[in-house]
Design an enzyme around this catalytic site. Structure first.
Site, mmCIF file in Angstrom:
data_model
loop_
_atom_site.group_PDB
_atom_site.id
_atom_site.type_symbol
_atom_site.label_atom_id
_atom_site.label_comp_id
_atom_site.label_asym_id
_atom_site.label_seq_id
_atom_site.Cartn_x
_atom_site.Cartn_y
_atom_site.Cartn_z
ATOM 1 N N LYS A 67 1.255 -0.947 0.191
ATOM 2 C CA LYS A 67 0.484 0.159 0.068
ATOM 3 C C LYS A 67 0.967 1.403 0.173
ATOM 4 C CE LYS A 67 -3.393 1.876 2.649
ATOM 5 N NZ LYS A 67 -4.724 1.827 3.858
ATOM 6 N N SER A 143 -9.709 1.904 2.679
ATOM 7 C CA SER A 143 -9.007 2.740 1.939
ATOM 8 C C SER A 143 -7.655 2.586 1.690
ATOM 9 C CB SER A 143 -8.159 3.526 3.104
ATOM 10 O OG SER A 143 -7.325 3.166 3.697
ATOM 11 N N SER A 167 -9.947 -1.151 7.052
ATOM 12 C CA SER A 167 -9.535 -0.340 6.333
ATOM 13 C C SER A 167 -8.913 -1.305 5.039
ATOM 14 C CB SER A 167 -8.416 0.872 5.434
ATOM 15 O OG SER A 167 -9.057 2.186 5.381
HETATM 16 N N1 GLN Z 1 -12.821 4.506 6.680
HETATM 17 C C1 GLN Z 1 -12.740 4.444 7.681
HETATM 18 C C2 GLN Z 1 -12.199 5.663 7.064
HETATM 19 O O1 GLN Z 1 -12.764 6.626 6.930
HETATM 20 C C3 GLN Z 1 -11.567 3.566 7.753
HETATM 21 C C4 GLN Z 1 -10.048 4.306 7.141
HETATM 22 C C5 GLN Z 1 -9.183 3.448 7.713
HETATM 23 O O2 GLN Z 1 -8.982 2.302 8.230
HETATM 24 N N2 GLN Z 1 -7.413 3.417 7.578
HETATM 25 O O3 GLN Z 1 -11.927 6.734 8.412
#
Ligand code: GLN
Length: 475
Positions: A67, A143, A167
């Site tokens: 990532k 994400s 995420s």
């Molecule tokens: N969707 C969640 C957010 O927008 C989690 C994001 C993540 O785990 N990095 O914060």
């Protein structure tokens, strides 16, 4: 043989007997990427990256995709944000060092993601949205959408993601692959560009449970460079792949089966529960009464920490710097104004507000207290149960554009994943069915801190007795 379609545990024996070479695997991946990634956009293509394969790729054993928020020495790491444009870290994250020490090759192209990991759909990437390989009009989740999509579409053998509020698990669920968020402290975060430091964890995204356990074996362990890393022994997680759940006690939280949950998701989960029962597990309803506060608590704590972590991006040390500025303050303002995307700005504003004088007690401090109550809910259940199962997300993958204009709706898609981060416990998402329209559905298995073996045991048993993981998107 189509090597890109195989798992790491299928490739490794072939490498050992020299039936294939590491270069063969890379070639298979590059040609797969060239043929489909213009549609999926799982990989980040930066300026000057005209073709895949113009930079020399080290060959180790099995390649792994990383990532864009995990530091790789000399290789762009930009969190898919304009503000980190051109940033090449001078060092490797601890997980990268461990992967290299295990002989893996770090894939030269990084996986797409929401800017700074803010999002649930990968629509917030500076490099454009990733498309779900099962239906290109839908999001891959986020994400870590690029990491999940490239594994699902056989554009990677396996990948690393990060999980602050779901995420890894939510994109794994949307893309029909296996993703684990380890216990807070299990995997070093040294070299992971911080989003919310009390929640962030790095974890594996793979085609099946065995690969997931193998990858966790490589990346886990104590690291003196991460003060939140915990010094407990690392198990050999592949030892828990026993295909046996007889007598295990599994809880199903009643609060998770709420209005808004898609009927097909509910049905798939019910069938998964029946399957586990037929394999000898004892399944009972449990209660996690403070779950209803998880979304607001998370979006206070996560934004507060993000606003503080993002303060360092000001054009001085890293990446992008605005041109034509009058003085230092003007340079800061223009760099941040031009460098951050809308969601990053929204989070910085929200986070700064909840930490500000006069609001700190009312929001941030109160959220920390409710976080403790959420953790205690889990502690109570785990006194009597080995694990908890629930859906990973309330719906299958939604359409690109469907939620971008309504951040609250987007935040609600994290309802089943964020409690796990707030409590610091481990959880996996693995495929447990498909909708009539052919979209993957994910099941989540959670357990107490450092009980990753228990999670793998249940996940593996379920996987070995179902065929969901064998289906591939037709792309
Ligand atoms: N969707 C969640 C957010 O927008 C989690 C994001 C993540 O785990 N990095 O914060």
């Amino acid at each position: 043989m189509e090597l890109h379609k195989l798992t790491a545990h299928e490739l490794i024996p072939k490498l050992e007997t020299k039936e294939i070479s590491a270069e063969d695997i890379l070639q298979a991946l590059y040609s797969r990427i060239k043929s489909i990634d213009s549609k999926v956009n799982a990989y980040v293509r930066r300026q000057n990256d005209s073709s895949f394969r113009d930079s020399p790729q080290e060959t180790g054993t099995v390649p792994i995709t990383i990532k864009d928020n995990i530091c790789t020495q000399g290789l762009n790491t930009e969190c898919c944000s304009k503000i980190l444009g051109g940033f090449k870290p001078p060092y490797d994250a601890t997980v990268i060092k461990k992967l290299k020490a295990a002989g893996l090759s770090i894939f030269n192209f990084k996986a797409n993601m929401d800017e700074f990991a803010f999002g649930s759909s990968t629509e917030n990437s500076f490099f454009g949205t990733t498309h779900n390989p099962w239906d290109l009009e839908r999001v891959p989740g986020g994400s870590s959408g690029g990491s999940a999509a490239c594994v699902a579409a056989d554009e990677a053998i396996w990948a690393l993601g990060s999980d602050t509020g779901g995420s890894i698990r939510q994109p794994a669920s949307f893309c029909g692959v296996v993703g684990l968020k380890p216990t807070y402290g299990r995997v070093s975060r040294y070299g992971l560009i911080a989003f919310a430091s009390s929640l962030d964890q790095i974890g594996p995204i793979t085609k099946d449970v065995r690969d997931n356990a193998m990858l966790l074996n490589i990346i886990s362990g104590y690291d003196a460079l991460d003060s939140t890393s915990i010094n407990t022994a690392v198990q050999d997680y592949t030892k828990s792949l026993t295909n046996d759940v007889k007598g295990l006690k599994i809880g199903v939280p009643k609060e998770y089966f709420v209005e808004g949950m898609d009927k097909e998701v509910e049905g798939a989960l019910q069938e998964a529960i029946n399957k586990l029962k037929s394999l000898g597990a004892e399944v009972k309803e449990v209660s996690l009464p403070h779950s209803k506060y998880a979304v607001p608590v998370y979006y206070i704590i996560a934004t507060a920490e993000a606003s503080s972590n993002l303060a360092r991006f000001d054009g001085v040390q890293y990446g992008f710097r605005a041109q034509q500025t009058q003085n230092l303050i003007d340079m800061y303002k223009k760099t941040r104004g031009q460098g951050f995307g809308d969601e990053a700005k929204r989070r910085i504003i929200l986070g700064t507000f909840v930490l500000s004088h006069g609001y700190y007690d009312a929001y941030y401090l109160r959220a920390l207290k409710v976080r403790t109550l959420i953790k205690q809910d889990f502690d109570k259940v785990f006194k009597d149960f080995d694990c908890i199962i629930a859906p990973t997300a309330p719906t299958p993958a939604f359409k690109i554009g469907e939620k971008v204009s309504d951040p609250l709706k987007m935040y609600l898609s994290d309802i089943y994943t964020i409690s796990v981060n707030l409590a610091g416990i481990p959880a996996i998402s693995l495929p447990c069915g498909f909708t009539k329209a052919g979209l993957p559905i994910g099941m989540q298995i959670m357990s107490k801190p450092f009980a990753e073996e228990m999670i793998y045991r249940v996940a593996y048993t379920y996987e070995q007795n179902t065929d969901w993981h064998k289906s591939k998107p037709k792309i």
